[in-house]
Design a protein around this motif. Structure first.
Motif, short mmCIF file in Angstrom:
data_model
loop_
_atom_site.label_atom_id
_atom_site.label_comp_id
_atom_site.label_asym_id
_atom_site.label_seq_id
_atom_site.Cartn_x
_atom_site.Cartn_y
_atom_site.Cartn_z
N CYS A 94 -50.51 -8.13 21.30
CA CYS A 94 -51.25 -7.44 22.37
C CYS A 94 -51.02 -8.11 23.71
N GLY A 98 -48.78 -5.44 25.05
CA GLY A 98 -49.87 -4.55 25.42
C GLY A 98 -50.55 -3.96 24.20
N TRP A 146 -57.69 -3.41 23.90
CA TRP A 146 -57.52 -2.24 24.78
C TRP A 146 -58.83 -1.90 25.47
N GLY A 149 -59.66 -4.39 28.10
CA GLY A 149 -58.80 -4.24 29.27
C GLY A 149 -59.23 -3.13 30.21
N ASP A 221 -51.26 1.84 29.50
CA ASP A 221 -51.46 0.50 28.95
C ASP A 221 -52.69 -0.17 29.54
N THR A 222 -52.83 -0.09 30.85
CA THR A 222 -53.91 -0.76 31.57
C THR A 222 -54.44 0.18 32.65
N LYS A 226 -48.51 0.12 33.96
CA LYS A 226 -47.72 -0.50 32.89
C LYS A 226 -48.21 -1.91 32.58
N TRP A 227 -48.11 -2.28 31.31
CA TRP A 227 -48.51 -3.63 30.91
C TRP A 227 -47.67 -4.69 31.62
N ARG A 230 -48.99 -5.71 35.22
CA ARG A 230 -50.41 -5.98 35.41
C ARG A 230 -50.67 -7.09 36.43
#
Length: 520
Positions: A94, A98, A146, A149, A221-222, A226-227, A230
């Motif tokens: 993770c 992600g 997730w 986040g 993803d976030t 995109k992860w 971040r």
């Protein structure tokens, strides 16, 4: 007074990491509501298939395959062992790839052995299949990472408890669905029991694959995109609010800007990886653009702490070790070892325990009553998270920690009461189990209400260790059940004593490391 409109209106967000400060759970058109839905629904589908065997195992499957009591117990242990290993891997995965990709990967990998259930014809095949189906249990870790986040510290306990609680309800739903599908195939389709239980597993397979594909298509993803971007997004959000300085570690491959500044973002006592460098930007006057409309107002220092300590960094072995072996991670692991470990082990044998004490219930009746234990997660686990957030507003992280140990001790008392009385009256049995479930399952919610505060820069690792400890507890308790055969009551009080002892021994440890930046 609770404002009902927060259930569907666009939430206020943290200006740095864009995490929501409320849960629009009834609004799938909002990205936060959509991620919330797929977090709990994905885990619920996974849990349903992960525990699809126990409702049919003790009678239908055991008779068809010629299984002994020990064979059944061994298959439960094997399933939990696989999940333990996957959760240990899923945590760092993770942090690196992600939670969305890790979540979908767990679902798709676990769907394959689910579809192959029909190929089992002996005990060896059952053990192998249940081991690989156990991959689905690992989806709990990306579910929680997730959710963490996307929701900020003021509400993350509730968000994690809701996604985990609704997901855990799959352990109850399976006791309704699997026997119902099996009975329908026998009664309405004319299939033999030998064929019907095998065909039954095609239903969760279809649901798992559909959910995984939808998750990949419909969700990010976030909150910032995109992860891999971040860190850059957080740095740019700081700049847009007039805050300058190189304060966020950014993986080198994201950019080739020159490195500036010398400050280290000490997440919680561990340094940043050598292959990372910092981005520096000049401060600019914040512009009142549309994206600021729903931002919460927080101080500059709090924004800096969030950027320095709460952005997940790419894990390295050197950075992971202090996190894994810190006393704070041990507290989370120990608490979840007792609460979720107890839930898993009890969920596997509860139907058989009911049949033993109340033979008139038979497979379907005992399964329906056993299902209530899992379904109570829909209410009880979220309550643990809600109480955790309410206590946090008044007492901070210490209150969250004491809640974990308090409900655990009361859980132990209920387990001892069930074990010593071994009720032969249905009202007494179901009442005691419901009382035990309230504190056991709310303890699960309270535990993951504190997890986001502990080493927030390594949330995946902490979540993975905590989740894996829950499975380790399930394995230990399942082994105790195995060697006590059908003396279920004795094992209940043993688990109760262990729960009280472990939690009291961990109660003195600080909830977060001294000097940790972020997570307060």
């Amino acid at each position: 007074m609770f404002d009902l409109t927060v259930l569907w209106k666009a939430p206020d967000v943290n200006p740095v990491n864009r995490k929501a400060r409320s849960i629009p759970g009834l609004n799938p058109f909002n990205v936060y509501g959509r991620v919330f839905f797929f977090s709990w629904f994905g885990f619920m589908i996974a849990f349903w298939s992960w525990y699809a065997f126990p409702p049919l195992l003790y009678e239908t499957i055991a008779k068809d395959l010629g299984l002994s009591q020990n064979d059944v117990a061994n298959s439960n242990i094997v399933s939990l062992t696989a999940t333990l290993l996957i959760r240990l891997v899923a945590g760092p995965a993770c942090d690196r790839f992600g939670p969305r990709l890790t979540f979908a990967g767990c679902l798709l990998a676990g769907a394959i052995p689910t579809a192959l259930a029909g190929a089992v014809y002996n005990v060896e095949g059952l053990l192998a299949l249940r081991f690989f189906v156990g991959i689905l249990g690992g989806s709990f870790v990306p579910c929680q990472v997730w959710s963490t986040g996307f929701f900020d510290k003021n509400i993350v306990g509730t968000a994690n408890a809701l996604t985990g609680g609704f997901g855990n309800a799959g352990g109850g739903i399976t006791y309704f669905l699997m026997p119902a599908i099996f009975d329908s195939l026998v009664a309405d389709r004319g299939l033999t029991a030998h064929v019907a239980w095998r065909v039954t597993f095609i239903v969760p397979f279809i649901c798992i694959v559909t959910t995984a594909i939808a998750m990949l298509i419909c969700c990010p993803d976030t909150p910032t995109g995109k992860w891999s971007d971040r860190h850059l997004a957080v740095q740019q959000n700081l700049v847009s609010h007039g805050i300058s300085g190189a304060v966020v570690d950014v993986p080198g491959e994201l950019t080739d800007r020159a490195t500036t500044g010398t400050d280290s973002p000490s997440g919680s006592g561990s340094g940043s990886a050598n292959d990372e460098k910092k981005l520096g930007f000049e401060a600019v006057e914040p512009k009142q653009v549309g994206g600021f409309a729903h931002e919460a107002h927080i101080g500059e220092q709090q924004m800096l702490d969030t950027a320095r300590g709460e952005v997940v960094v790419k894990p390295s072995f050197r950075e992971a070790l202090p996190v894994v072996f810190s006393p704070q991670t041990l507290v989370q692991a120990g608490g979840y070892f007792c609460s979720f470990g107890g839930e898993l082990a009890i969920n596997s044998i509860l139907g058989a325990y009911y049949v033993k004490n109340f033979p008139a219930l038979k497979q379907r009746g005992s399964g329906n009553w056993a299902a209530m234990f899992g379904l109570l997660n829909v209410v009880f686990r979220p309550l643990g998270g809600v109480f955790s957030d309410l206590i946090y507003q008044r007492t901070g992280v210490w209150g969250k920690k004491f809640l974990i140990h308090g409900v655990a001790v009361i859980t132990g008392v209920f387990l001892i009461a069930i074990g010593l009385t071994d009720p032969k009256n249905q009202h007494t049995m179901f009442g005691l189990v419901a009382g035990m479930a309230f504190f056991l399952e709310s303890g699960n919610g309270a535990n993951f209400g504190l997890v986001p505060h502990v080493h927030p820069h390594a949330n995946g690792i902490v979540s993975g260790c905590t989740g894996a400890a829950g499975n380790l507890g399930g394995i230990v308790f399942a082994i105790i059940f195995r060697y006590n055969h059908k003396d279920y009551a004795k094992v209940f009080w043993i688990i109760g004593v262990m729960t009280i002892a472990i939690n009291l021994s961990l109660s003195w440890i600080r909830p977060i490391p001294k000097g940790q930046i972020g997570g307060h």
